[in-house]
Write a protein that holds these residues in place. Sequence first.
Motif, PDB file in Angstrom:
ATOM      1  N   ALA A 164       0.871  -1.300   0.193  1.00  0.00           N
ATOM      2  CA  ALA A 164      -0.070   0.136   0.115  1.00  0.00           C
ATOM      3  C   ALA A 164       1.010   1.053   0.050  1.00  0.00           C
ATOM      4  O   ALA A 164       0.521   2.185  -0.458  1.00  0.00           O
ATOM      5  CB  ALA A 164      -0.818  -0.060   1.096  1.00  0.00           C
ATOM      6  N   GLN A 165       1.987   1.177   0.719  1.00  0.00           N
ATOM      7  CA  GLN A 165       2.904   2.484   0.781  1.00  0.00           C
ATOM      8  C   GLN A 165       3.366   2.483  -0.464  1.00  0.00           C
ATOM      9  O   GLN A 165       3.319   3.655  -0.990  1.00  0.00           O
ATOM     10  CB  GLN A 165       3.989   2.176   1.833  1.00  0.00           C
ATOM     11  N   LEU A 166       4.130   1.505  -1.354  1.00  0.00           N
ATOM     12  CA  LEU A 166       4.619   1.827  -2.312  1.00  0.00           C
ATOM     13  C   LEU A 166       3.612   2.242  -3.720  1.00  0.00           C
ATOM     14  O   LEU A 166       3.782   2.857  -4.573  1.00  0.00           O
ATOM     15  CB  LEU A 166       5.099   0.508  -2.861  1.00  0.00           C
ATOM     16  N   SER A 167       2.289   1.690  -3.659  1.00  0.00           N
ATOM     17  CA  SER A 167       1.266   2.213  -4.320  1.00  0.00           C
ATOM     18  C   SER A 167       0.932   3.590  -4.251  1.00  0.00           C
ATOM     19  O   SER A 167       0.668   4.167  -5.233  1.00  0.00           O
ATOM     20  CB  SER A 167      -0.074   1.098  -4.238  1.00  0.00           C
ATOM     21  N   ARG A 168       1.024   4.186  -3.234  1.00  0.00           N
ATOM     22  CA  ARG A 168       0.505   5.518  -2.953  1.00  0.00           C
ATOM     23  C   ARG A 168       1.810   6.241  -3.463  1.00  0.00           C
ATOM     24  O   ARG A 168       1.602   7.269  -3.967  1.00  0.00           O
ATOM     25  CB  ARG A 168       0.325   5.739  -1.409  1.00  0.00           C
ATOM     26  N   SER A 169       2.905   5.768  -3.321  1.00  0.00           N
ATOM     27  CA  SER A 169       4.250   6.534  -3.828  1.00  0.00           C
ATOM     28  C   SER A 169       4.020   6.611  -5.326  1.00  0.00           C
ATOM     29  O   SER A 169       4.402   7.594  -5.890  1.00  0.00           O
ATOM     30  CB  SER A 169       5.416   5.946  -3.199  1.00  0.00           C
ATOM     31  N   TYR A 170       3.857   5.406  -5.998  1.00  0.00           N
ATOM     32  CA  TYR A 170       3.757   5.252  -7.507  1.00  0.00           C
ATOM     33  C   TYR A 170       2.166   5.071  -7.926  1.00  0.00           C
ATOM     34  O   TYR A 170       1.958   4.052  -7.997  1.00  0.00           O
ATOM     35  CB  TYR A 170       4.794   4.371  -7.914  1.00  0.00           C
TER      36      TYR A 170
END
Length: 671
Positions: A211-217
């Motif tokens: 979820a963190q990486l999806s929000r970043s990219y």
Amino acid sequence: MNREMREQLNDAQYEAVTSIEGPVLVIAGAGSGKTRVIDFRVRYLVEGGINPASILLLTFTRRAAREMISRAAKSDPRCRGVEGGTFHSFANKVLRTYSDCFGFPNSFTIYDEADAEEAIQRCAVRLGFYAHEKRRPRKDMLRKILSMALNKGIPLEDVLERYYPGFDQYLDEIQTLRQKYMEYKIASQCLDYDDLLLYLKILLENGDIRAQLSRSYQYVMVDEFQDTNIMQAAIAYHLAEGHRRILVVGDGAQSVYSFRGASHMNIMGFPERFPGCRIIKLEENYRSTQAILDVGNAVLDNMPNKYEKCLRAAKKESGEKPWLIYFKDAYEEAEWVAGQVKAFYDEGMELSHQCILFRSAYITIPLQTELGRRNIPFAVYGGLKFYETAHVKDVVAHLKLFENPKDELAWMRVLLLVPGVGPKTAETLLGEIAGHPTLDSIIGNVIERHAKAGGGCAKRLADLGKLLSLGQRATSPGEKCQAVVDYYHPILREKFDLDWHLRKNDLEAVSQIAERYASIRDLLVDLAMEPPERGVKDFHDTIWERPLILSTIHSAKGLEWRNVFLIGAVDGVLPSSYTTHDAEGLEEEHRLLYVAITRARERLYILAHHEGRNSGIRTFNRLSRFVDVANVRACLDQNHPFSPSGQAPDEGPGSGFDKKEFLSRLLDSFK
């Protein structure tokens, strides 16, 4: 920008650029402008207010990512903030951030391939893997086995059974070695290339981190998706799982890298992974004439597992119909190709705008010889240089001893091929050999004496003695060379593990070359002074400019030339004889032909010759099954009025010499 886009993009390209919500699969046919699509899409997102840092562009080379982002940045400097790079470079960046999750400091070390092989070797030695007399896979082969299992996502036993059946008896030991290797890397706080993808994939399987990486990219783009392996595809899927804003670009018909772990099914299965995805086909080709594309479309129509598409030429002229030309043998083919290349050069076409494509490098030996004879400079892309390969050098070292028993370097190479003879023993034997003036004396007083003394190297030394004696008695260079090849055959299998059969063709070519010489001495002189394969000739003192390109089809992917000559369009070469009983392998060979055809811009020649060789026996070739079908042949002109003798070099000193006889002394056809 919209007006500029409408002027510079066709309808399908425009749709791909502006479709920014939801999953998008872009089927980009050869020469259809996929790079332009990515360039404009980056600009479209940034100029539409999307934060550049939230855009992720994954490519297969860092250079490709830099070029795409740089092009976009020329119009809008903000595009430089886009995250772009390879899967491995992106994984490295993420893993440095999340290194605590797997107990590493962010200063962990990354092994290159040589480091990985050496680490595997150390683990194997500690496990006693090489403590037995049976032949075991070398460190580089072990690395390939472990890597393939990981990248293809299949059990180790399936890898051994399908790709390395000779090593399936070591399954338990290799599984133990894999575990030991992983523990070794963890203790050393090191990752290899495969670990970068594996660790990132495992991190992304954690819901919070994903979820963190999806929000970043928020916007993910992947180039050349048909060349991704199972872990790379999983990484892309995980990154876009939450927001589904992912665009992948590729062409299933150009998926030809399964030997690197790439999976053709990644692009074929994308719509299943993202139901409701938009599929956009780029079918307008800006590279080739329609006549060339007609051949490519016909080949594509015959593929069993593909996305339907039909390439259309942006050029108005239909162009010259591609040729299918038959020759008697490889020498006639080589003479004609070299003459045709020279003729186009004389008409003003640079050598570098012409290319000879081939499936396997060994079939180019006659052509390289002919180009060298005509002083036409060339560069070879892909494959190893024929006379610089280890197995050919091994055979030539034995031949040297027939002529010069004082050749210390040749003796060292020959002796180190004997099991049980290491550098120290070889030096001892060399000291004894130096005291004998003739080969007969060396055989009787050194080689045979040590063989009779017993030990682990006794049998092979005895065999070496027999070979050297036979070489003394053999009457022709061909007989001497064949004796060496027969002796070397078991060494070839031991030394090169499971790719020995691929190298066998080279050794048969050496034997055929030797048959054309009056003596071994003449052969060795030619090999030393003017070998057939020499890469790029020094052309600074000639009339030539940049060299002619000779390339494997694999190495030619993504490139293009005005004229393309595809040689070796026969069964056993294209498709390779090693894939004819493997459905997946055969499909990939089919795609290789499609890639070769679509490299040509103006002229395409598909060439085949009737006569071949297999283990010294003359054979008759069959036209490639991918070409010998009605819809493909209908797109080819088969009535080319070629005349090899009319394409001979300019007359000069010795012009009365029989050139065909001279050529036949140098080489014979492949196989």
